[in-house]
Design a protein around this motif. Structure first.
Motif, short mmCIF file in Angstrom:
data_model
loop_
_atom_site.label_atom_id
_atom_site.label_comp_id
_atom_site.label_asym_id
_atom_site.label_seq_id
_atom_site.Cartn_x
_atom_site.Cartn_y
_atom_site.Cartn_z
N LYS A 83 62.02 0.61 95.30
CA LYS A 83 60.56 0.54 95.25
C LYS A 83 60.12 -0.92 95.18
N PRO A 84 58.82 -1.21 95.42
CA PRO A 84 58.33 -2.60 95.40
C PRO A 84 58.60 -3.25 94.04
N LEU A 138 52.41 -14.77 92.68
CA LEU A 138 53.05 -13.48 92.45
C LEU A 138 53.34 -12.85 93.81
N ILE A 139 54.58 -12.44 94.01
CA ILE A 139 55.04 -11.89 95.28
C ILE A 139 55.31 -10.39 95.10
N CYS A 140 54.77 -9.59 96.01
CA CYS A 140 55.04 -8.15 96.03
C CYS A 140 56.09 -7.86 97.09
N LYS A 141 57.33 -7.56 96.67
CA LYS A 141 58.43 -7.32 97.58
C LYS A 141 58.55 -5.82 97.87
N GLY A 142 58.86 -5.57 99.12
CA GLY A 142 59.04 -4.18 99.52
C GLY A 142 58.52 -3.96 100.93
N ARG A 143 58.45 -2.70 101.29
CA ARG A 143 57.97 -2.33 102.62
C ARG A 143 56.83 -1.33 102.50
N GLY A 144 56.06 -1.34 103.57
CA GLY A 144 54.98 -0.36 103.62
C GLY A 144 53.61 -0.99 103.49
N GLU A 145 52.68 -0.35 104.07
CA GLU A 145 51.28 -0.75 104.03
C GLU A 145 50.45 0.48 103.63
N PRO A 146 49.30 0.30 103.07
CA PRO A 146 48.68 -0.95 102.64
C PRO A 146 49.29 -1.46 101.34
N ILE A 147 48.88 -2.70 101.00
CA ILE A 147 49.34 -3.34 99.76
C ILE A 147 48.16 -3.37 98.79
N GLU A 154 51.46 -2.14 94.83
CA GLU A 154 51.78 -0.86 95.48
C GLU A 154 51.90 -1.08 96.97
N ARG A 155 52.98 -0.55 97.56
CA ARG A 155 53.21 -0.66 99.00
C ARG A 155 53.54 0.72 99.54
N GLY A 156 52.73 1.15 100.52
CA GLY A 156 52.96 2.45 101.15
C GLY A 156 52.97 3.59 100.18
N GLY A 157 52.16 3.48 99.12
CA GLY A 157 52.07 4.54 98.13
C GLY A 157 53.08 4.45 97.02
N SER A 158 54.03 3.50 97.09
CA SER A 158 55.04 3.33 96.04
C SER A 158 54.65 2.16 95.16
#
Length: 621
Positions: A50-51, A70-79, A111-115
């Protein structure tokens, strides 16, 4: 100074777990920052992760005034971002926080792609770090391709410190150049980055962070690199690349600032408040007159720059409690502030920490004193600078000649016997000279000071004397001697010329004076007439001798008779003029002729044609 690019940039290309683990351990040991590319590599090993929220730079502690991301790591959109559970409007993968304070403390999630990520707790210490990093000159903005020296000040030993830079999301190590025990310097470059953050570390201790920003415009607004603090002065400068602004107009949030608050190219906020926070820019009028006197006038606008006014860490204060006692106060410091750091600064010397750590200290040596409180992970702000002039007698440096300086200490005791001399040039620490006499000869320009050696201690340091190197003295003695000889030579030549002139005209002058006394100017006229006649007769006599004896005699006698008749007429004329002579003198001009003849003979001794003619006539008879 150089950047050890391989130390961190090599960590951005990992393909196996062993390499990845070793590199991360290396970064932790160096107290370096973790780059974005490393994090991406870690995340890609487990695509189902997860992010996660990470902090850049990876500071051991965050202090008031730092810039962090602050960096949000992960995949998916929206952020999406959340602070203390509240959704934020920001939607990017990175969140930049500038000039942070305790108001930025909280729990950050993304949150990225709902996660949704795990919460990250940000804690900002309202304190100052151990060491201070600041530009040697200039502020926070510089032109593309430029660089700037950053100076590091520490309390202990500068040799144990390392420095770092974060450009965008890539970090590098910079090796500082140590100037002295407490001072080092690094060369800060942006390269192609729009902004970069620089800081230094030594174990768990670190300096403040300095963020520099790039502009590609000729006109730039240059705010200070340090945070703007409440109730302190803030200076904004409108600068021109390669030149200087003739006039500048400043704007805050696109509103013109009155010219009454602007001095040419500088806007000074004398006591900053929260109301001074905003976006500032400037408009400059300039000419490159140093390149050409006829350079055209140009105009331009700067990039906008953010100015945030913060309260900052609590500040200490130094006050005098007696003639030679100083006390350190910090009324707003937290309870975990336990003891004190004292500092002493001498002219042209770096600040040094004193061994005392109590609230009150006894001072003997003059100079500048300051303090700060030790508060757990950091410090209070530095106090005001207290100038102490009491204590031991002070020496004085004075000029005794164009090439010498003297050290005087009129109130020093008798046990003060010798002298210490010191020399300083710009950007160099003060160094002691080998001389120990009262008067020294100086050749190099710079700053000179002294103090007297007095048994177990010293006098106070003298004033700082700024000496400008003098040109080498010229030996004028040969020039003076040559000039005197020339004058003597000319004088001798003139005297010789005058002497010769006097010799040549002496007899004529004496005779002329005798004539003037007896006969006056009339006889001078007769003499000239007689000479003309005599020359004429002389020529006639020469001609007569060439034609024959008899004829020559007749002509000679006729010439002689003519001469007599001419002289009789002249003498009679003179007799009429001399008829007024006093009694006892001859009344007839003719009877006085013998006397005048004697005078004339005295004049015409060298060449008298009349005498030659007369002698020739007598011989012929």
């Amino acid at each position: 100074m150089h950047e050890e690019d391989a130390a961190i940039s090599s960590s951005t290309h990992y393909t196996n777990g062993a390499t990845k683990t070793d590199s991360v351990a290396r970064l932790i040991d160096m107290r370096s920052l973790l780059t974005l590319s490393v994090l991406l590599a870690l995340i890609r090993e487990d695509k189902g992760q997860k992010p996660a929220v990470f902090l850049l730079p990876m500071f051991p502690d965050v202090f008031a005034g730092d810039d962090v991301t602050l960096i949000c790591k992960g995949r998916g959109e929206p952020i999406k971002w959340f602070i203390n559970g509240d959704p934020q409007s920001h939607q990017g993968s990175s969140m930049l926080l500038t000039v942070v304070t305790s108001k930025n403390n909280g729990i950050y999630e993304c949150e990225r792609g709902g996660s949704k990520s795990d919460p990250y707790t940000l804690t900002v210490e309202e304190l100052e770090p151990h060491a201070q990093l600041s530009p040697f000159i200039g502020g926070a903005v510089m032109s593309k391709g430029g660089g700037r020296n950053l100076v590091l000040y520490v309390d202990d030993d500068a040799y144990g410190w390392k420095c770092f830079v974060l450009r965008g999301e890539s970090g590098f190590v910079i090796k500082p150049d140590v100037l002295n025990k407490t001072t080092a310097v690094i060369y800060a470059e942006l390269k192609e980055a729009k902004r970069a953050t620089f800081w230094c570390e030594n174990g768990t201790r670190r300096s403040n962070a300095v963020t520099l920003k790039m502009t590609e415009l000729k006109v730039m607004l240059d705010p200070p690199a340090a945070p703007a603090l409440l109730r302190e002065s803030v200076t904004l400068r409108c600068e021109v690349w390669g030149g200087k602004a003739e006039k500048a107009t400043f704007y805050k949030d696109n509103k013109t600032i009155p010219d009454t608050d602007i001095t040419k190219d500088t806007y000074i906020i004398t006591s900053a408040t929260q109301a001074d926070t905003g976006q500032y820019r400037c408009h400059a009028t300039y000419r490159y007159s140093h390149i050409s006197a006829d350079a055209a006038r140009q105009e331009g606008d700067s990039d906008p720059q953010e100015l945030k006014v913060i309260g900052g860490p609590p500040a200490a204060t130094v006050e005098s409690t007696s003639q030679n006692n100083l006390k350190c106060f910090c009324r707003n410091c937290p309870d975990n502030c336990t003891f004190y750091y004292w500092y002493h600064t001498l002219p042209n010397d770096p600040r040094r920490r004193l061994p005392e750590n109590t609230q009150i200290i006894t001072v003997e040596e003059g100079g500048l004193y300051s303090c700060r409180r030790v508060c757990g992970k950091g410090f209070s702000r530095f106090s005001n600078v207290y100038s102490y002039t009491g204590g031991p007698p002070a020496a004085t440096v004075e000029s005794t000649s164009p090439y010498s300086l003297g050290c005087f200490c009129r109130n020093c005791p008798d046990k003060c016997t010798s002298y210490y001399w010191y020399y300083t040039i710009p950007n160099d620490p003060r160094r002691r000279l080998p001389e120990n006499t009262q008067i020294i000869t100086v050749k190099e320009g710079g700053l000179y000071s002294c103090r007297m050696v007095c048994g177990k201690g010293f006098s106070r340091f003298s004033n700082v004397y700024s000496y400008t190197a003098q040109p080498e003295p010229v030996n004028v003695l040969p020039i003076v001697v040559a000039a005197i000889l020339m004058v003597l030579g000319v004088s001798i030549v003139v005297l010789i010329a005058l002497k010769r002139r006097r010799r040549g005209g002496g007899s004529v002058q004496a005779t002329a004076q005798a004539k003037d006394k007896t006969t006056g100017g009339d006889y001078e006229q007769i003499q000239l007439t007689d000479q003309a006649v005599y020359h004429t007769l002389g020529a006639a006599e020469g001609q007569g001798q060439g034609e024959g004896q008899g004829e020559g005699q007749g002509q000679g006698e006729g010439g002689y008779e003519a001469l007599k008749s001419v002289k009789v007429e002249m003498y009679q004329t003179l007799s009429s003029a001399d008829s007024k002579t006093p009694a006892g003198e001859s009344k007839g001009g003719y009877e006085q002729l013998p006397q005048k003849d004697k005078d004339y003979e005295a004049v015409a001794v060298e060449d008298n044609p009349y005498e030659e003619l007369k002698a020739g006539q007598q011989a012929n008879q």
